[in-house]
Motif scaffolding. Structure first.
Motif, PDB file in Angstrom:
ATOM      1  N   LYS A 578      64.435 -97.666  15.232  1.00 45.76           N
ATOM      2  CA  LYS A 578      65.486 -97.101  16.099  1.00 45.76           C
ATOM      3  C   LYS A 578      65.525 -95.593  16.001  1.00 45.76           C
ATOM      4  N   ASP A 646      71.840-106.291  11.835  1.00 45.44           N
ATOM      5  CA  ASP A 646      72.142-104.994  12.476  1.00 45.44           C
ATOM      6  C   ASP A 646      71.710-103.848  11.571  1.00 45.44           C
ATOM      7  N   VAL A 671      71.475-110.763  16.734  1.00 48.41           N
ATOM      8  CA  VAL A 671      71.776-109.328  16.916  1.00 48.41           C
ATOM      9  C   VAL A 671      73.008-109.136  17.780  1.00 48.41           C
ATOM     10  N   THR A 672      73.630-108.001  17.596  1.00 47.34           N
ATOM     11  CA  THR A 672      74.758-107.603  18.424  1.00 47.34           C
ATOM     12  C   THR A 672      74.246-107.373  19.848  1.00 47.34           C
ATOM     13  N   ASN A 673      74.878-107.975  20.848  1.00 50.06           N
ATOM     14  CA  ASN A 673      74.400-107.761  22.214  1.00 50.06           C
ATOM     15  C   ASN A 673      75.504-107.872  23.268  1.00 50.06           C
ATOM     16  N   TYR A 698      71.037-100.879  20.565  1.00 49.12           N
ATOM     17  CA  TYR A 698      71.253-102.287  20.869  1.00 49.12           C
ATOM     18  C   TYR A 698      71.029-102.542  22.344  1.00 49.12           C
ATOM     19  N   HIS A 720      77.866-111.122  19.319  1.00 52.30           N
ATOM     20  CA  HIS A 720      76.639-111.641  19.903  1.00 52.30           C
ATOM     21  C   HIS A 720      76.958-112.788  20.852  1.00 52.30           C
TER      22      HIS A 720
END
Lengths: 763, 491
Positions: A578, A646, A671-673, A698, A720
């Protein structure tokens, strides 16, 4: 009438106003009589031309030169860039050698030039063929002889000889030198030349010898002579000057011969001021001070003229005009460069009428900063010139113009030379600061072929060289971005691989532990009611087995620990990926900045959306955070489910944006989405959180309202979802779409993409 | 001989057809230009006439014939049409016949007929014999494809200037001839006769303009420039002709460029440029002919034979033999030629004095002038041309005069009397320097004459017993001078 000529030299007919150098004429006459070839040498502005015009010529006409014939025909010219042509025009001028010449196929000027070019005896032939009377002499005055060294063959030849004096200069000088070998023929030559060019004369065979024989170095004027030069002309026209002013002027001019032309200008202006004031009494200090004294008069006078230009366009023409007429690039000593009207039109891009309008303010008789003076028609072949070099030194604006021009010429020459070397495979393309500088220069100056030719040949090659440099740089930037992207993708792939491996490992460990535990229990229960006798032995065995199981359990624990370890590693990797994405964005920003600054046509590859939209989100976070009141966010809580997978923890960032952050550790590895927002949350806050997520790397697939408006109205949840289409939002879409429209249709409960969806409470 | 008319122009009617109705024809323009340029040179209005030929037919008027005896010069405007016309033959024959009665067609080595080539004639065409053996004035240019185009002032600035240059040159040559012709009293210019001849070698097309410019300058300065006639096109004849011409010259000039040049018929298959160079090299070996070769820096040729010649000139000592190879511009070449001619002329001056009495230069200090008297008398008694230094005047001129004396004497005697050792030493050095720079002249003899007072230095010189030291420390004696007389060959 004003008895001071200002910047231009005294003319022959003004000899009665020429004072202070009376003593110097005798020595000049003696040298000229002896050698037929006199060179008057002195610094710029010391009055060489005036001395010849008003000292030597009148003396010759008065018959003061012993041994010479009585009458004098005088051909007066400046060599410019066409010395033989200039001499021909001067000799063919009406009443010099010919009067009322009959017309024919060729003009007199053409015939004279042809004869001059026939052999080194050309000047003698012209004289002979003119059949002048037995009581006549010919005086050839070559004013500003140093022009010969300035207007040589620039742009006419390539290679090492390009800057040498050409055949034209050699042939011209041979014509003049031949006069020395024929002392019985009544032709005399006088050159005036700036002393700083004396060394250049050695380029021409025979010329230094001739100059050594008949050189007159203009002496500086004594204090008494200076007084006479200032005071006498005033008296000559029936006015007077106060002693205070006289003393002041004599002191201001000092011993610097260079100042004489500036003094003449100041005198001219003082006189004009005195006339304006009503010609009361004697010329005095107040008038001198009113015009700015010697220190400022010329600068002010020129500025005043410049101030009369009314439009930006005229001012632009003016700048280009003066840049064309001065030359500090060829010679840092700073020289003027007489140029034809036709060339000036081409260089300034202005028609004659516009040029004439601009020049008019500098040509007024009271100013005469530019030649020819007012009243003379400007034809395409008319040569325009600044009247004196001192203008280049004193007028601040012109000084900065000619410095700019010199810089510009220097840049071009460097470019042309490198282009030439590059073509010969002896130099690389320009890059970095060289290239940026050259591009800025081209943008600012818009150089043309005609302009460039005045400094060095090879304009087209130079421009092509520059374009080639730009193309190479664009290709390089595109390649770098592509390489960064490839690295990022490769890293991401590694992370995915490790993640799969890790999942498999965890599953295996769990199964192993469960199997062993169940096995042990069955074993213990099944055998408990067995034979008592074997109990002890079995117990012993059981203990052993228990120990083995414990050991295995320990192994399993270790395996889990190791799995956790690799998870951490995976996290670290992801964060590095990232980070790289962010850096790529910054690189892109740098490139964009370059594009903006240097007006380069951007390479298409720079517009790649996957990099661009993260960067875009950053911009939008910043902008939106600043444009909406922070207080609006203080009542909003963000429930943030931080996932084990994360990498970027948004807790701190969200706090900083002004939200209340309720940070929770989520257990599931997804994952956070997605975000969900309550009914009272302002649109901007939702978008702010969305941008922040995108910016952190993200992929946001859902921005959903809480299904029940009563549930958590002032809360934004970050988590998520597996039930939404997996096409991430871009910051641009979010910005352009009303919040309600961003909502996406959820898949039915059973068709979740992932198992184990962690639904926020109340959803 | 006196003539009432300066020149008659013979031409074909078709060569004067105007391109545009309102404009002048080529011959009319040429006629006017020639008049305009010749008049100031003559100092009077040039009387040049031609038959207007308004009818355009070939009827020949006898009036023209009647005018020929009073006409000094015939200008023949050559073109293919002209050589086929009746006018051409009749006017040329008529003029030649009249000329025979007025002193002949030839004046010295010049002709009273001037050939102006408007359009070149094909090799097969019949040209009147009197014109054939004449170089003429080319009023046309050939482009790279060898297509000729006539020079017309109406064809732009470059053509206008070139036309003017050629008319001016023609006018100058006519003026020179007319001067000789009209003024019988005037002996042929003495200057021209003593000036050396220059062989200006024929060159390829690309150097032709340069050649013309050099030729016009040399002729204007009074040098005879050869060849004055077209060279034969057969190799053997050409070689013989060039050898003959070069034998008359003291300097040969070769202009080399990108073109190989015409190749004469023969076994050698060498171009005229190469042949002339070879012949000149040979002449240089035999009799020290001076040579100047112009080969502009960076000249390269697409023709292999020419490139080989260029390479040879740069590197092969035999091709470059005795030549000054100039790679600079035209003015550099001119300067080199004039410098070479100057040294030839000053050497010639020296040669003429060979038969003259021997010249002895007695170098003495100002204070010793009186002491030299017995020596000077003795020398004069043997009709030797004795010179002593110049002492008064402008230092630069004094120095120049004394160097001139030293340079042009057969023997130098250093009269070493009251002057000091440094004086003697520097005088000796000066004689040595001059002697070293003396090529192609008789050797310079140097003697040291020791007169009173006696010094250590003189004593040393005597005891060394070197040749060339004359001991007169005890007073003048004729016998001591014997070595000098012997060296000079006087008794």
């Amino acid at each position: 009438m004003n008895p001071f000529p200002g910047l231009r030299p005294f003319l022959e007919e003004e000899a009665y106003l020429f004072f202070g150098r009376e003593q110097q004429v005798g020595a000049m006459l003696a040298k000229l009589a002896r050698t037929h070839f006199l060179t008057v040498v002195g610094t710029s502005g010391c009055g060489k031309s005036s001395l010849v015009n008003c000292g030597l010529l009148p003396a010759l006409h008065r018959g003061e030169m012993k041994g010479a014939r009585a009458k004098w025909r005088v051909a007066h010219f400046r060599p410019g860039n066409d010395p033989i042509g200039g001499m021909a025009r001067a000799l063919a001028a009406e009443d010099v050698l010919y009067s009322n010449a009959p017309p024919g196929v060729f003009s007199l000027e053409e015939i004279v030039e042809s004869t001059l070019r026939m052999s080194r005896l050309g000047l003698l032939d012209v004289w002979e063929q003119a059949h002048r009377g037995p009581d006549e002499n010919l005086l050839v005055v070559v004013d500003q002889f140093e022009e010969l060294f300035r207007f040589h063959s620039i742009g006419t030849a390539d290679g090492p000889r390009a800057y040498e004096l050409g055949d034209e200069a050699t042939a011209f000088v041979n014509l003049l030198l031949e006069v020395r070998s024929h002392p019985t023929i009544p032709i005399y030559v006088v050159l005036t030349m700036r002393s700083d060019f004396l060394g250049d004369t050695a380029q021409l065979a025979g010329l230094p010898e001739a100059i050594n024989e008949g050189q007159y170095l203009v002496p500086r004027m004594t204090r008494e002579e200076r007084k006479r030069a200032i005071e006498m002309p005033v008296g000559e026209v029936g006015a007077s000057m106060s002693p205070v002013l006289l003393t002041r002027l004599v002191n201001d001019v000092g011993d610097n011969a260079d100042q004489l032309s500036i003094l003449q200008h100041a005198l001219n202006r003082t006189w004009a001021q005195w006339e304006k004031d009503g010609r009361n009494g004697a010329l005095d200090l107040p008038q001198y001070q009113a015009i700015g004294t010697m220190a400022l008069a010329l600068d002010r006078h020129a500025e005043k003229a410049y101030g009369e230009l009314t439009t930006d366009r005229d001012r632009e023409i003016c700048a280009k005009l003066f840049k064309a007429l001065t030359d500090k690039a060829t010679d840092s000593r700073g020289i003027r460069r007489p140029t034809t009207v036709a060339t000036l039109c081409a260089l300034t891009g202005a028609p004659v009428a516009d040029l004439e309008r601009v020049m008019a303010v500098f040509r007024k008789p009271s100013r005469s900063f530019l030649m020819p003076p007012a009243g003379e028609e400007l034809r395409p072949q008319t040569v325009v010139d600044i009247s004196h070099e001192s203008l280049m030194r004193v007028w601040e604006r012109l000084r900065s113009w000619s410095d700019d021009e010199a810089q510009s010429a220097l840049m071009y020459r460097r470019l042309a030379e490198t282009a030439r070397l590059h073509a010969a495979d002896k130099a690389d393309l320009w890059r970095g600061r060289d290239l940026e500088g050259a591009l800025l220069w081209r943008e600012a100056v818009h150089p043309t072929q005609l302009w460039a030719e005045r400094y060095a040949p090879g304009f087209e090659a130079a421009m092509a060289f520059l374009d080639k440099g730009v193309a190479a740089r664009e290709a390089e930037v595109a390649e770098r971005v592509a390489a960064e992207r490839r690295t990022a993708e490769a890293e991401q792939e590694k992370v995915q691989t490790r993640r799969k491996y890790r999942r498999a490992l965890i599953g295996l460990a769990v199964v192993l532990v469960a199997v062993m535990a169940v096995g042990l229990e069955l074993f213990l229960i099944g055998r408990a009611n067995a034979k008592e006798a074997e109990a002890a032995r079995r117990e012993q065995a059981a203990t052993k087995q228990q120990e083995a199981a414990a050991a295995q359990q320990a192994k399993a624990t270790a395996a889990i620990a190791s799995a956790k370890e690799s998870q951490k590693e995976a996290n670290a990797l992801q964060s590095s990926v990232k980070k790289q994405i962010v850096e790529t964005g910054e690189l892109y920003a740098g490139a964009r900045e370059a594009v903006r600054q240097y007006s380069i046509v951007p390479a298409r590859s720079l517009d790649r959306p996957e990099v661009a939209h993260r960067f875009d989100a950053l911009t939008r976070v910043t902008a939106l955070a600043q444009s909406t009141p922070r207080a609006e966010r203080s009542g909003i809580t963000v429930e943030y489910f931080f996932k084990p997978t994360d990498t970027a923890d948004l807790g701190a960032a969200l706090t900083e944006l002004g939200f209340e952050v309720d940070r929770k550790e989520a257990r599931n590895p997804n994952v956070t989405n997605a975000i969900w927002y309550g009914s009272e949350v302002p649109e901007e806050s939702v978008k702010l959180v969305a941008y922040a997520l995108i910016r952190a790397g993200y992929d946001l697939v859902g921005i959903q309202p809480q299904s029940d408006p009563k549930v958590k109205p002032k809360v934004i949840q970050v988590g998520h979802t597996g039930r939404l289409a997996e096409e991430p939002f871009t910051a641009e879409t979010i910005a352009a779409t009303p919040l309600a429209d961003l909502r996406r249709v959820e898949a039915p409960e059973g068709k979740a993409v992932f198992r184990g969806v962690e639904e926020p409470a109340g959803n | 001989m006196s003539f009432s008319r300066h020149a008659f122009i013979s031409y074909a009617h078709i060569d004067n057809q105007p391109l545009l109705d309102a404009s002048d024809g080529w011959v009319t323009t040429f006629h006017r230009a020639l008049g305009q340029l010749l008049s100031p040179k003559l100092g009077c209005v040039a009387d040049i006439w031609r038959d207007e030929r308004l009818t355009g037919n070939d009827i020949f008027s006898d009036e023209i014939l009647q005018q020929f005896p009073s006409t000094a010069v015939l200008v023949s405007v050559l073109s293919p049409r002209y050589v086929k016309s009746d006018w051409c033959e009749k006017e040329i024959i008529g003029f030649c016949e009249a000329a025979e009665r007025t002193g002949g067609v030839a004046v010295g080595n010049k002709s009273r007929i001037f050939k102006v080539i408007k359009t070149p004639i094909d090799a097969g065409e019949e040209v009147p014999p009197v014109l054939r053996d004449m170089l003429g004035y080319a009023f046309y240019e050939t482009d790279e494809d060898h297509v000729p185009r006539e020079l017309d002032p109406a064809f732009g600035d470059a053509a206008r200037q070139e036309f003017l240059r050629k008319v001016n040159k023609l006018a100058w040559d006519m003026k020179t001839l007319l001067d000789e012709l009209m003024d019988e009293e005037a002996a042929p210019q003495a200057e021209t006769q003593t000036k050396p001849a220059v062989y200006l070698a024929e060159c390829a097309r690309d150097r032709r303009v340069a050649r013309e410019l050099i030729e016009q300058e040399l002729e204007r300065l009074g040098y005879l420039v050869l060849p004055a006639h077209p060279l034969p096109t057969d190799e053997a004849e050409l070689v013989a002709e060039v050898e003959k011409l070069i034998a008359q010259c003291s300097l040969s000039v070769h202009l080399v460029g990108t073109g190989y040049g015409a190749v004469p018929d023969g076994a050698g298959e060498k171009s005229v440029v190469v042949l002339q160079n070879e012949i000149a090299v040979e002449a240089s070996r035999k009799r020290a002919l001076k040579r100047v070769i112009s080969l502009p820096a960076g000249t390269e040729s697409a023709q292999a034979a020419q490139q080989a010649f260029i390479d040879a000139l740069h590197t092969d000592p035999s091709a470059q033999f005795a030549a000054d190879l100039i790679t600079g511009s035209l003015e550099d070449v001119k300067s080199a030629i004039l410098a070479a001619l100057k040294s030839i002329e000053s050497a010639q001056k020296g040669e003429t004095s060979e038969a003259a009495p021997k010249r002895v230069y007695v170098i003495c200090d100002a204070q010793d002038r009186k002491a030299t008297v017995p020596l000077l008398k003795a020398l004069k008694a043997r009709s030797i041309d004795v010179r002593t230094p110049v002492f008064t005047g402008d230092p630069a001129q004094v120095r120049e005069a004394n160097q001139e004396l030293l340079a042009n004497c057969d023997a130098a005697i250093i009269f070493y009397a009251a002057a000091d050792e440094a004086w003697k030493f520097q005088q000796h050095n000066e004689v040595q320097r001059v002697r070293a720079g003396r090529t192609g002249k008789a050797p310079l003899h140097e003697l040291t004459y020791l007169a009173a007072p006696m010094t250590d230095d003189k004593d040393l010189l005597l005891s060394m017993g070197e040749a060339g030291v004359i001991d007169a420390t005890g007073g003048f004696s004729e016998e001591a001078l014997a070595p000098l007389f012997q060296a000079l060959g006087v008794s």
